[in-house]
Design an enzyme around this catalytic site. Structure first.
Site, PDB file in Angstrom:
ATOM      1  N   ASP B  91       8.146 -27.552  17.893  1.00  0.00           N
ATOM      2  CA  ASP B  91       8.850 -27.249  16.653  1.00  0.00           C
ATOM      3  C   ASP B  91       8.054 -27.829  15.489  1.00  0.00           C
ATOM      4  O   ASP B  91       7.006 -28.456  15.683  1.00  0.00           O
ATOM      5  CB  ASP B  91      10.294 -27.739  16.708  1.00  0.00           C
ATOM      6  CG  ASP B  91      10.382 -29.246  16.853  1.00  0.00           C
ATOM      7  OD1 ASP B  91       9.344 -29.926  16.747  1.00  0.00           O
ATOM      8  OD2 ASP B  91      11.487 -29.743  17.094  1.00  0.00           O
ATOM      9  N   CYS B 301      24.055 -24.516  45.853  1.00  0.00           N
ATOM     10  CA  CYS B 301      22.763 -24.824  45.213  1.00  0.00           C
ATOM     11  C   CYS B 301      21.756 -25.257  46.272  1.00  0.00           C
ATOM     12  O   CYS B 301      22.095 -26.001  47.195  1.00  0.00           O
ATOM     13  CB  CYS B 301      22.955 -25.930  44.182  1.00  0.00           C
ATOM     14  SG  CYS B 301      21.434 -26.468  43.387  1.00  0.00           S
TER      15      CYS B 301
END
Lengths: 369, 369
Positions: B91, B301
């Site tokens: 960023d 999972c």
């Protein structure tokens, strides 16, 4: 019980041996990383294997308070709970009662103490210590002992030896048949008292013998002298365990004196505090001199950390308080400790332990003052 | 510049695509784990690969303050510094200046602020933001923008758009040729202002377009509505990036609206706080109900954590404050997020994104109230 020990090579007082447990073999001299609360801090079991750990120590005191030995037993035992399928040695809980908890009462039956976590009242007796370790399901269990700090008056050590021997006898009788049991020699820095304690323990008979009550206030020199005097007196056909010790120098000196087994928080705790062990001495990684140092922490080290990251990155992670700092520092320090033990095993087998020790002790201690 | 983007499949407004960078391909919709200070907290680069991360976000603000972009450049750039050889998006530093630092001055030239670490004074301009990102050597860079909090007066958003467009133009001009540059759409919740901003950015021309100024105080509903209105207006042949968003529900809604790229601290930060995402909803692992729960965190999972450890162990590690708790929780949550993105990519390619979304949003949100 699937436990045996054999000495494979001797070199002076030093030995290279092999312990066989139901969960695997342990080559000695061996260093056990400390997994106080069921986790060697910041490491996974797979990583422990990678750095060469053969056996892990867990603290009965911590686990009895949280999550409870009964809970761990219900969940299939400590190995399954923490995902470590190799051997585990548990202590009796006694040491932390003396050092960490608030001791309320010490009498023949056992000790009463308040938890350092929440002040709750607990009792530990030889029988209860063995029951807890049985529930945890460790491969090697330690007897409950009476462990006074150093210095203490001579009468206190005499009392501790008398009590420790009585407790050792009760612990031995209460042990589960599938666990190996180690007796613990007390007696402060008084060699004759230590030897008396050792002889009484040998009459009871244990699978291994430990020197306890050290790293509690004495100097490294006092510890080395005591170890050098005591270790050769311990049964030659049983593993000798120096509890809670120590620095790399301590390990080399004690292994040279005939000690087979060690545990200590130094490599893991110091790692979290940014103190790293290298072939060139200790490194305080926070030091500004590493801010732009693109080289590996230890050029002579082949561990994941030294192969992958720079000193500058390790310094940055530590300075920024990143969790990865604790991980990488712990990884490296444990790799260093395991490499040191491997080096000593090879040195003993090659008959060059004395030169190994001499060279090791003459190395630089600090790279950054 | 080795950067391209292609849409491989469309399903309603949703797209499945591929970004190509010099450091590897990125399948979209894609979630970028946040490595604020050059480390995705508690994870190694190898573990990020294992959970399926394709690209990592790093914060210019954090790195410019510590250890400094110049230092990282000297050390060979951010990829080498942190040991991640895949793509990195940085960023501009602007968002943290508004949210974390103490803003001292905001004018056409740029911003002046004081570090949240030590109060030291720093400046950031469009040119400096691009210079810093160039030194870090990221594959994708973001323009500096003006990002007001929500709510703010309409005049403030108008000002922010005017300034953000001017800064975007200067950022674009200052970018290194080897970096892809993303423009950032500002304008608060005002759709027509947002669209005006987008059109002006498109006239400048960017490699990708981002929706900024969200997750700064608006409701999820407001954010969803704005995203659904704006995303389809963004160039179809460029990646669309929704900055700082969000929850699993946010990701599904936004990807359904045509967003390609996401970043957020939720999976990592919530992991460290013991909030875990599972196929059965959120789990607060500290809950006493898990104290003796020997089952896996998420039976559906297949991550390392769910294959290896019990809920009881995860609860114990969290309760005991063990570093391994942060590690395992982060591992699982990132695996969950990456699995969710993979599921959406497959759903879009199979033309069943709407049913994927419907099923996902009708699942239980919480397993433990």
């Amino acid at each position: 019980m699937a436990f045996s020990f054999s000495v494979l090579a001797e070199d002076g007082a030093a030995r290279a041996g092999k312990m066989v447990t139901a969960r695997g073999e342990i080559e000695t001299p061996c260093f056990m990383p400390v997994g106080s609360a069921g986790s060697v801090k910041a490491m996974t079991p797979e990583e422990l294997r990678t750095v060469g750990a053969q056996v892990v120590l867990a603290n009965t005191y911590h686990l009895m308070l949280r999550p409870g030995a009964e809970t761990i037993e219900k969940l299939g035992g400590l190995h399954r709970f923490m995902g470590w399928n190799g051997p585990i040695l548990t202590d009796s809980g006694g040491f932390q009662v003396y050092s960490l908890a608030r001791l309320c009462r010490l009498e023949e039956e056992g000790v009463e103490f308040r938890s350092h976590l929440d002040g709750s009242l607990h009792r530990l007796s030889p029988e209860r210590a063995m029951e807890l370790q049985g529930r945890l399901g460790s491969d090697m269990a330690m007897v409950l002992d009476d462990c006074p700090p150093l210095p203490s008056p001579p009468s206190r050590f005499l009392e501790a030896v008398t009590r420790s021997v009585a407790w050792a006898r009760r612990s031995r009788a209460a042990a589960r048949p599938e666990q190996a049991v180690f007796g613990i020699v007390q007696g402060g820095l008084d060699r004759s008292l230590r030897k008396r304690c050792l002889e009484e323990l040998m009459q009871i008979g244990f699978d291994g013998y430990a020197l306890g009550g050290l790293s509690v206030g004495e100097s490294p020199g006092e510890r080395d002298e005591l170890t050098a005097a005591l270790a050769p007196a311990m049964p030659a056909d049983r593993p000798r365990y120096l509890m809670g010790v120590g620095t790399p120098e301590d390990l080399v000196n004690s292994a040279a004196a005939g000690v087979d087994l060690f545990d200590c928080v130094i490599p893991t705790r110091n790692a979290r505090n940014g103190q790293l062990f290298t072939s060139r001495g200790k490194v305080a990684i926070k030091h500004a001199r590493y801010a732009e140092d693109g080289g590996p922490l230890d050029p002579a080290c082949d561990c994941y950390v030294c192969r992958t990251y720079s000193r500058a990155y390790l310094r940055h992670l530590y300075t920024a308080g990143e969790i990865l700092a604790s991980r990488l520092n712990t990884w490296h320090n444990l790799h260093y400790y395991q490499g040191l033990m491997r080096g000593m095993r090879e040195a003993v087998r090659a008959g060059r332990m004395q030169s190994f020790r001499r060279e090791f002790l003459s190395r630089p201690k600090e790279t950054d003052g």
